[in-house]
Motif scaffolding. Sequence first.
Motif, PDB file in Angstrom:
ATOM      1  N   GLU A   1      52.989 -29.039 -19.588  1.00  0.00           N
ATOM      2  CA  GLU A   1      51.692 -28.415 -19.269  1.00  0.00           C
ATOM      3  C   GLU A   1      51.334 -28.525 -17.780  1.00  0.00           C
ATOM      4  N   PRO A   2      51.360 -29.725 -17.192  1.00  0.00           N
ATOM      5  CA  PRO A   2      51.053 -29.788 -15.743  1.00  0.00           C
ATOM      6  C   PRO A   2      52.086 -29.048 -14.894  1.00  0.00           C
ATOM      7  N   ALA A   3      53.333 -29.045 -15.351  1.00  0.00           N
ATOM      8  CA  ALA A   3      54.380 -28.354 -14.574  1.00  0.00           C
ATOM      9  C   ALA A   3      54.156 -26.843 -14.570  1.00  0.00           C
ATOM     10  N   LEU A   4      53.400 -26.362 -15.573  1.00  0.00           N
ATOM     11  CA  LEU A   4      53.190 -24.912 -15.708  1.00  0.00           C
ATOM     12  C   LEU A   4      51.815 -24.461 -15.198  1.00  0.00           C
ATOM     13  N   ARG A   5      50.994 -25.411 -14.807  1.00  0.00           N
ATOM     14  CA  ARG A   5      49.655 -25.027 -14.330  1.00  0.00           C
ATOM     15  C   ARG A   5      49.790 -24.189 -13.054  1.00  0.00           C
ATOM     16  N   GLY A   6      49.101 -23.055 -13.019  1.00  0.00           N
ATOM     17  CA  GLY A   6      49.178 -22.196 -11.837  1.00  0.00           C
ATOM     18  C   GLY A   6      50.294 -21.154 -11.937  1.00  0.00           C
ATOM     19  N   VAL A   7      51.113 -21.263 -12.986  1.00  0.00           N
ATOM     20  CA  VAL A   7      52.217 -20.308 -13.193  1.00  0.00           C
ATOM     21  C   VAL A   7      51.706 -19.106 -13.971  1.00  0.00           C
TER      22      VAL A   7
ATOM     23  N   GLY B   1      56.555 -19.101  -1.564  1.00  0.00           N
ATOM     24  CA  GLY B   1      56.712 -18.409  -2.850  1.00  0.00           C
ATOM     25  C   GLY B   1      56.650 -19.447  -3.960  1.00  0.00           C
ATOM     26  N   ASP B   2      55.883 -19.164  -5.002  1.00  0.00           N
ATOM     27  CA  ASP B   2      55.746 -20.165  -6.054  1.00  0.00           C
ATOM     28  C   ASP B   2      56.744 -19.901  -7.173  1.00  0.00           C
ATOM     29  N   VAL B   3      57.960 -20.411  -6.990  1.00  0.00           N
ATOM     30  CA  VAL B   3      58.964 -20.354  -8.048  1.00  0.00           C
ATOM     31  C   VAL B   3      59.298 -21.790  -8.412  1.00  0.00           C
ATOM     32  N   ARG B   4      59.225 -22.092  -9.681  1.00  0.00           N
ATOM     33  CA  ARG B   4      59.522 -23.458 -10.132  1.00  0.00           C
ATOM     34  C   ARG B   4      60.733 -23.408 -11.057  1.00  0.00           C
ATOM     35  N   LEU B   5      61.708 -24.242 -10.759  1.00  0.00           N
ATOM     36  CA  LEU B   5      62.932 -24.281 -11.548  1.00  0.00           C
ATOM     37  C   LEU B   5      62.858 -25.514 -12.445  1.00  0.00           C
ATOM     38  N   LEU B   6      62.589 -25.260 -13.728  1.00  0.00           N
ATOM     39  CA  LEU B   6      62.395 -26.361 -14.668  1.00  0.00           C
ATOM     40  C   LEU B   6      63.733 -26.729 -15.296  1.00  0.00           C
ATOM     41  N   MET B   7      64.099 -28.002 -15.208  1.00  0.00           N
ATOM     42  CA  MET B   7      65.374 -28.398 -15.834  1.00  0.00           C
ATOM     43  C   MET B   7      65.340 -29.839 -16.298  1.00  0.00           C
TER      44      MET B   7
ATOM     45  N   TYR C   1      70.777 -26.051 -32.039  1.00  0.00           N
ATOM     46  CA  TYR C   1      70.010 -24.790 -31.966  1.00  0.00           C
ATOM     47  C   TYR C   1      68.524 -25.080 -32.141  1.00  0.00           C
ATOM     48  N   GLU C   2      68.215 -26.005 -33.088  1.00  0.00           N
ATOM     49  CA  GLU C   2      66.805 -26.305 -33.386  1.00  0.00           C
ATOM     50  C   GLU C   2      66.088 -26.789 -32.124  1.00  0.00           C
ATOM     51  N   ASN C   3      66.728 -27.682 -31.374  1.00  0.00           N
ATOM     52  CA  ASN C   3      66.074 -28.229 -30.178  1.00  0.00           C
ATOM     53  C   ASN C   3      66.134 -27.279 -28.984  1.00  0.00           C
ATOM     54  N   VAL C   4      67.298 -26.702 -28.739  1.00  0.00           N
ATOM     55  CA  VAL C   4      67.461 -25.945 -27.490  1.00  0.00           C
ATOM     56  C   VAL C   4      67.006 -24.489 -27.654  1.00  0.00           C
ATOM     57  N   ASP C   5      67.605 -23.772 -28.595  1.00  0.00           N
ATOM     58  CA  ASP C   5      67.318 -22.330 -28.697  1.00  0.00           C
ATOM     59  C   ASP C   5      65.933 -22.035 -29.271  1.00  0.00           C
ATOM     60  N   ILE C   6      65.440 -22.952 -30.140  1.00  0.00           N
ATOM     61  CA  ILE C   6      64.087 -22.759 -30.692  1.00  0.00           C
ATOM     62  C   ILE C   6      63.085 -23.667 -29.976  1.00  0.00           C
ATOM     63  N   GLY C   7      63.400 -24.962 -29.935  1.00  0.00           N
ATOM     64  CA  GLY C   7      62.427 -25.950 -29.467  1.00  0.00           C
ATOM     65  C   GLY C   7      61.968 -25.732 -28.034  1.00  0.00           C
ATOM     66  N   ILE C   8      62.922 -25.405 -27.152  1.00  0.00           N
ATOM     67  CA  ILE C   8      62.539 -25.262 -25.736  1.00  0.00           C
ATOM     68  C   ILE C   8      61.644 -24.045 -25.506  1.00  0.00           C
ATOM     69  N   PRO C   9      62.028 -22.845 -25.972  1.00  0.00           N
ATOM     70  CA  PRO C   9      61.071 -21.730 -25.759  1.00  0.00           C
ATOM     71  C   PRO C   9      59.725 -21.958 -26.434  1.00  0.00           C
ATOM     72  N   ARG C  10      59.758 -22.599 -27.617  1.00  0.00           N
ATOM     73  CA  ARG C  10      58.484 -22.866 -28.315  1.00  0.00           C
ATOM     74  C   ARG C  10      57.619 -23.823 -27.494  1.00  0.00           C
ATOM     75  N   ALA C  11      58.216 -24.886 -26.977  1.00  0.00           N
ATOM     76  CA  ALA C  11      57.445 -25.857 -26.179  1.00  0.00           C
ATOM     77  C   ALA C  11      56.930 -25.204 -24.897  1.00  0.00           C
ATOM     78  N   LEU C  12      57.764 -24.400 -24.269  1.00  0.00           N
ATOM     79  CA  LEU C  12      57.339 -23.715 -23.039  1.00  0.00           C
ATOM     80  C   LEU C  12      56.168 -22.775 -23.322  1.00  0.00           C
TER      81      LEU C  12
ATOM     82  N   ALA D   1      48.321 -24.131 -20.367  1.00  0.00           N
ATOM     83  CA  ALA D   1      48.241 -24.257 -18.896  1.00  0.00           C
ATOM     84  C   ALA D   1      47.654 -23.008 -18.240  1.00  0.00           C
ATOM     85  N   GLY D   2      47.441 -21.944 -19.038  1.00  0.00           N
ATOM     86  CA  GLY D   2      46.832 -20.732 -18.463  1.00  0.00           C
ATOM     87  C   GLY D   2      47.838 -19.683 -17.996  1.00  0.00           C
TER      88      GLY D   2
END
Length: 243
Positions: free
Chosen positions: A81-87, A47-53, A113-124, A131-132
């Motif tokens: 980007e490479p961590a998300l390729r194929g996801v 199963g392709d589940v990736r836990l990013l942390m 908040y700027e880094n975690v609540d906004i920055g992380i979802p934005r970067a993801l 990454a497709g």
Amino acid sequence: MLDDPGRMADIAETAEKDAALPPTAIAGISGYTGLRLLPMLPESPGGDVRLLMRPSTARKDPWRTDPRTISVDLLDEKALEPALRGVEVIVCLVGTTRAQFRDATATEPAVSYENVDIGIPRALARAGKKAGCKRFVLLSSWGIESSPGAYPSAKRAAEDAVKTSGLAWVMVRPSFIVGEGRAAPKALDVVWAPVRLFAKGFADDARSIDAKDLARAIRRLTLSNEWDGQTLAGRTLHALAGA
Ligand SMILES: NC(=O)c1ccc[n+]([C@@H]2O[C@H](COP(=O)([O-])OP(=O)(O)OC[C@H]3O[C@@H](n4cnc5c(N)ncnc54)[C@H](OP(=O)(O)O)[C@@H]3O)[C@@H](O)[C@H]2O)c1
């Protein structure tokens, strides 16, 4: 005893656990909601589940030895980007509180908040688009539409970043997330009980949700694109958890 609701829920959960998730990357699995989602995920290496942390968490048990763990700076789009390729689906459960704010260290960015609540979802979302990836399920919060303050405005900015990323999206907006060790806001539910008599939908949006129910709803949203483009509050989340 098949008429035992607890047993029925266990059977349904086992069947769901075995249902094939699309290739999925989850950020925030180590948090209160994430830890309730964890047992609902496939464990098999197939199963392709990736836990990013973040690296400091990835070094700790149980993540250190979990083959699904990917240690990555969640603000670094180039590394994501490479961590998300194929996801196919990105699920973001990260968030912080003012009490956890701290300055950047030599190895980790500042917690805000700027880094975690906004920055992380934005970067993801940005890295995921490149990454497709196809879809994004964001754990946001109820009542943020017009509330003033840094937290609601951070959540609005995060939603906007995901919505404008070009990925299909679902916004998950629970009210208080409760469960073991977090029962206090549940006491507020009595406030909503009379409101439910004439405004059931609103009262269901406002009342707390058990983290395990929320996790079940999030898993369903990961499995199906039926709710894409929608912002789901308590009334739908409670229904999805029990469906
Ligand atoms: N609590 C509520 O009643 C409530 C209500 C509505 C909406 N929400 C929202 O729901 C989401 C999840 O809530 P929760 O209570 O489950 O959260 P939580 O227990 O505080 O978990 C937060 C998660 O975010 C990760 N995280 C925090 N800072 C990070 C950073 N700098 N870099 C990487 N990862 C980081 C944590 O990972 P580490 O283990 O690495 O710290 C953890 O996995 C949040 O966005 C929150 O705003 C909460």
